[in-house]
Design a protein around this motif. Structure first.
Motif, PDB file in Angstrom:
ATOM      1  N   ALA A 168      40.448  35.469  38.867  1.00 21.00           N
ATOM      2  CA  ALA A 168      41.469  34.431  38.724  1.00 21.00           C
ATOM      3  C   ALA A 168      42.870  35.019  38.712  1.00 21.00           C
ATOM      4  O   ALA A 168      43.847  34.312  38.992  1.00 21.00           O
ATOM      5  CB  ALA A 168      41.220  33.637  37.444  1.00 21.00           C
ATOM      6  N   LEU A 169      43.009  36.302  38.409  1.00 26.93           N
ATOM      7  CA  LEU A 169      44.316  36.954  38.380  1.00 26.93           C
ATOM      8  C   LEU A 169      44.778  37.407  39.756  1.00 26.93           C
ATOM      9  O   LEU A 169      45.949  37.737  39.938  1.00 26.93           O
ATOM     10  CB  LEU A 169      44.264  38.175  37.449  1.00 26.93           C
ATOM     11  CG  LEU A 169      43.823  37.949  36.003  1.00 26.93           C
ATOM     12  CD1 LEU A 169      43.723  39.281  35.274  1.00 26.93           C
ATOM     13  CD2 LEU A 169      44.780  37.022  35.289  1.00 26.93           C
ATOM     14  N   ALA A 170      43.874  37.438  40.719  1.00 28.05           N
ATOM     15  CA  ALA A 170      44.149  38.088  42.002  1.00 28.05           C
ATOM     16  C   ALA A 170      44.884  37.183  42.977  1.00 28.05           C
ATOM     17  O   ALA A 170      44.762  35.958  42.944  1.00 28.05           O
ATOM     18  CB  ALA A 170      42.836  38.553  42.623  1.00 28.05           C
ATOM     19  N   GLY A 171      45.658  37.825  43.859  1.00 28.56           N
ATOM     20  CA  GLY A 171      46.347  37.118  44.929  1.00 28.56           C
ATOM     21  C   GLY A 171      46.730  38.101  46.019  1.00 28.56           C
ATOM     22  O   GLY A 171      46.825  39.313  45.766  1.00 28.56           O
ATOM     23  N   PRO A 172      46.971  37.647  47.245  1.00 33.42           N
ATOM     24  CA  PRO A 172      47.298  38.552  48.349  1.00 33.42           C
ATOM     25  C   PRO A 172      48.512  39.443  48.085  1.00 33.42           C
ATOM     26  O   PRO A 172      48.573  40.568  48.577  1.00 33.42           O
ATOM     27  CB  PRO A 172      47.567  37.593  49.516  1.00 33.42           C
ATOM     28  CG  PRO A 172      46.761  36.379  49.193  1.00 33.42           C
ATOM     29  CD  PRO A 172      46.838  36.249  47.692  1.00 33.42           C
ATOM     30  N   GLU A 173      49.484  38.956  47.302  1.00 32.56           N
ATOM     31  CA  GLU A 173      50.658  39.766  46.976  1.00 32.56           C
ATOM     32  C   GLU A 173      50.448  40.617  45.737  1.00 32.56           C
ATOM     33  O   GLU A 173      51.345  41.351  45.325  1.00 32.56           O
ATOM     34  CB  GLU A 173      51.874  38.862  46.793  1.00 32.56           C
ATOM     35  CG  GLU A 173      52.190  37.983  48.005  1.00 32.56           C
ATOM     36  CD  GLU A 173      52.331  38.812  49.272  1.00 32.56           C
ATOM     37  OE1 GLU A 173      52.987  39.875  49.214  1.00 32.56           O
ATOM     38  OE2 GLU A 173      51.790  38.405  50.316  1.00 32.56           O
ATOM     39  N   GLY A 174      49.310  40.501  45.119  1.00 33.56           N
ATOM     40  CA  GLY A 174      48.975  41.280  43.939  1.00 33.56           C
ATOM     41  C   GLY A 174      48.843  40.428  42.682  1.00 33.56           C
ATOM     42  O   GLY A 174      49.468  39.368  42.605  1.00 33.56           O
ATOM     43  N   PRO A 175      48.038  40.910  41.756  1.00 29.91           N
ATOM     44  CA  PRO A 175      47.224  42.115  41.886  1.00 29.91           C
ATOM     45  C   PRO A 175      46.005  41.896  42.787  1.00 29.91           C
ATOM     46  O   PRO A 175      45.548  40.774  42.961  1.00 29.91           O
ATOM     47  CB  PRO A 175      46.779  42.389  40.451  1.00 29.91           C
ATOM     48  CG  PRO A 175      46.706  41.031  39.823  1.00 29.91           C
ATOM     49  CD  PRO A 175      47.838  40.244  40.437  1.00 29.91           C
ATOM     50  N   TRP A 176      45.511  42.994  43.359  1.00 30.06           N
ATOM     51  CA  TRP A 176      44.229  42.970  44.038  1.00 30.06           C
ATOM     52  C   TRP A 176      43.175  43.415  43.034  1.00 30.06           C
ATOM     53  O   TRP A 176      43.407  44.358  42.249  1.00 30.06           O
ATOM     54  CB  TRP A 176      44.217  43.920  45.232  1.00 30.06           C
ATOM     55  CG  TRP A 176      45.125  43.498  46.347  1.00 30.06           C
ATOM     56  CD1 TRP A 176      45.926  42.392  46.401  1.00 30.06           C
ATOM     57  CD2 TRP A 176      45.328  44.200  47.575  1.00 30.06           C
ATOM     58  NE1 TRP A 176      46.619  42.347  47.582  1.00 30.06           N
ATOM     59  CE2 TRP A 176      46.269  43.445  48.332  1.00 30.06           C
ATOM     60  CE3 TRP A 176      44.814  45.364  48.117  1.00 30.06           C
ATOM     61  CZ2 TRP A 176      46.709  43.839  49.593  1.00 30.06           C
ATOM     62  CZ3 TRP A 176      45.237  45.765  49.375  1.00 30.06           C
ATOM     63  CH2 TRP A 176      46.173  45.020  50.103  1.00 30.06           C
ATOM     64  N   VAL A 177      42.038  42.757  43.045  1.00 27.29           N
ATOM     65  CA  VAL A 177      40.930  43.110  42.163  1.00 27.29           C
ATOM     66  C   VAL A 177      39.823  43.722  43.017  1.00 27.29           C
ATOM     67  O   VAL A 177      39.338  43.092  43.963  1.00 27.29           O
ATOM     68  CB  VAL A 177      40.402  41.879  41.402  1.00 27.29           C
ATOM     69  CG1 VAL A 177      39.134  42.235  40.623  1.00 27.29           C
ATOM     70  CG2 VAL A 177      41.476  41.350  40.453  1.00 27.29           C
ATOM     71  N   VAL A 178      39.462  44.948  42.688  1.00 33.23           N
ATOM     72  CA  VAL A 178      38.402  45.659  43.405  1.00 33.23           C
ATOM     73  C   VAL A 178      37.250  45.905  42.436  1.00 33.23           C
ATOM     74  O   VAL A 178      37.437  46.539  41.395  1.00 33.23           O
ATOM     75  CB  VAL A 178      38.898  47.001  43.975  1.00 33.23           C
ATOM     76  CG1 VAL A 178      37.762  47.715  44.711  1.00 33.23           C
ATOM     77  CG2 VAL A 178      40.082  46.786  44.906  1.00 33.23           C
ATOM     78  N   ILE A 179      36.075  45.405  42.783  1.00 32.99           N
ATOM     79  CA  ILE A 179      34.884  45.612  41.970  1.00 32.99           C
ATOM     80  C   ILE A 179      34.007  46.661  42.646  1.00 32.99           C
ATOM     81  O   ILE A 179      33.610  46.501  43.802  1.00 32.99           O
ATOM     82  CB  ILE A 179      34.092  44.300  41.791  1.00 32.99           C
ATOM     83  CG1 ILE A 179      34.981  43.226  41.159  1.00 32.99           C
ATOM     84  CG2 ILE A 179      32.847  44.544  40.946  1.00 32.99           C
ATOM     85  CD1 ILE A 179      35.559  43.596  39.818  1.00 32.99           C
ATOM     86  N   ASP A 180      33.743  47.745  41.928  1.00 32.60           N
ATOM     87  CA  ASP A 180      32.833  48.781  42.408  1.00 32.60           C
ATOM     88  C   ASP A 180      31.417  48.356  42.030  1.00 32.60           C
ATOM     89  O   ASP A 180      31.013  48.465  40.874  1.00 32.60           O
ATOM     90  CB  ASP A 180      33.190  50.121  41.765  1.00 32.60           C
ATOM     91  CG  ASP A 180      32.312  51.265  42.266  1.00 32.60           C
ATOM     92  OD1 ASP A 180      31.280  50.991  42.920  1.00 32.60           O
ATOM     93  OD2 ASP A 180      32.642  52.429  41.986  1.00 32.60           O
ATOM     94  N   GLY A 181      30.688  47.865  43.022  1.00 29.82           N
ATOM     95  CA  GLY A 181      29.345  47.366  42.761  1.00 29.82           C
ATOM     96  C   GLY A 181      28.240  48.360  43.039  1.00 29.82           C
ATOM     97  O   GLY A 181      27.078  47.966  43.160  1.00 29.82           O
TER      98      GLY A 181
END
Length: 372
Positions: A168-181
């Motif tokens: 819910a915090l993420a957006g194209p201009e930031g922040p980006w959320v990266v999940i290491d699965g």
């Protein structure tokens, strides 16, 4: 129930071994051998034209399997690479910030931990590392360009439970959320359908997908990272015959592709996925098999001298003790392979184990604890 028949080649190659490090190098099922041989045969038969087959058939098949597993709405958002480190570097290169502010948990794996620390040391990123339980509150309290978190934490096996809140915090201009699965993909059912448009998700075939090296992937949310600075010629594979000028990118997940790679890992991945489908083995079914074996070990082994850290979706037991290294060595001396990280002994369970294997593990573990 036993599924050893699916792993005849790997088990037969070392018949006296008890391999309980499935969270590390998972043994390969026989189907992967057939996939690997198909990759060789296609290369011999097609030579240069093998890439037409890889891009027209092998990659799309793998994309479909991954999209179905993760409930992604569009398989075309998936790119492939030999390792997740390549994706990490490419994602950071695409961030719309000259010195990205990066937030991560203290439970990240070697690939991210080493690279992020070196970037921070060189002044290329501003890195904040917090304990796993504080990740979400810190992300909400301050401005970051990138939030990176492992779905299953290194060492402890604790699962990240607040993926929707982070997304819910993420957006194209930031922040980006990266999940290491990497330790979550095919360890337990994962449904990203509600957040696929907001997060990056990276994983690979080395662990619970049972396909070995060279089969890593990245789900790229639409609208994020249109032009990675770190880029390879496969990112515009469709335009190779067009007049050269400027740097074009594919409009879908392929914009995060690199360059020439060995596709054998994807052949193995597809072959294993077909095997699982033929056997009716969903991720939930495989997890249930492994959970029963893990419970058998936890109930019968004497763990009074250990802190049991693992929980949730992890298919390994993490045991903390000052004697972890010595116990690991003693087990290896008995041809029982486990994994140790600092003072944490990790014991992983897999489809190729059965109740008799766990009983043998408990006996070896008891003896190793006496020795260590």
């Amino acid at each position: 129930m036993s599924f050893k028949r699916l792993f005849g080649r790997a088990l037969g190659a070392a018949p006296g071994r008890l391999h309980f490090a499935a969270h590390s190098h998972h043994l390969w099922p026989d189907a992967s051998f057939d996939g690997h041989m198909q990759a060789w045969s296609d290369a011999a038969r097609l030579a240069d034209l093998k890439w037409d087959r890889v891009f027209a058939h092998v990659l799309p098949e793998a994309q479909r399997y991954i999209a179905a597993e993760l409930h992604l709405p569009d398989p075309a958002t998936i790119a492939f690479a030999p390792n997740t480190h390549e994706f990490l570097v490419r994602i950071v290169s695409a961030l719309p910030a000259p010195r990205p502010r990066v937030l991560a948990s203290d439970g990240e794996f070697h690939s991210f931990r080493r690279q992020s620390l070196r970037w921070a040391e060189a002044g290329m990123i501003d890195l904040t590392v917090v304990p796993h339980p504080e990740l979400l509150s810190t992300a909400r309290a301050a401005a970051f360009d990138l939030i990176f978190a492992s779905q299953v934490q290194f060492g402890t096996g604790q699962a990240l439970t607040d993926l929707p809140a982070l997304a819910a915090l993420a957006g194209p201009e930031g922040p980006w959320v990266v999940i290491d699965g990497y330790h979550g993909f095919m360890a337990a059912p994962v449904d990203l359908s509600g957040i696929a448009g907001r997060i990056f998700y990276l994983a690979g075939g080395y662990k619970y997908a049972m396909a070995g090296e060279g089969a890593c992937f990245l789900h790229v949310p639409p609208g994020f990272g249109a032009r990675p600075v770190n880029t390879g010629w496969f990112a515009a594979f469709d335009d190779l015959a067009a007049p050269q000028g400027g740097v074009g990118y594919a409009p879908d997940g392929r914009r995060f592709l690199g360059s020439t790679f060995d596709p054998a890992g994807l052949y193995r991945f597809n072959a294993v996925q077909r095997m699982l489908a033929d056997e009716g083995l969903t991720t939930a079914a495989v997890s249930a098999h492994c959970d029963a074996l893990k419970a058998q070990f936890l109930e019968a082994a004497d763990l009074r001298d250990f802190a049991v850290l693992s929980e949730g979706s992890a298919r390994f037991v993490a045991l903390q003790s000052g004697r972890a290294g010595a116990i690991h060595a003693a087990l290896e001396g008995r041809n029982v392979l486990t994994d140790v990280r600092s003072d944490v002994l990790r014991i992983g369970f897999a489809l190729y184990h059965d109740a008799a294997d766990v009983n043998a593990l408990i006996a070896a573990f008891t003896a190793a604890c006496r020795e260590a």
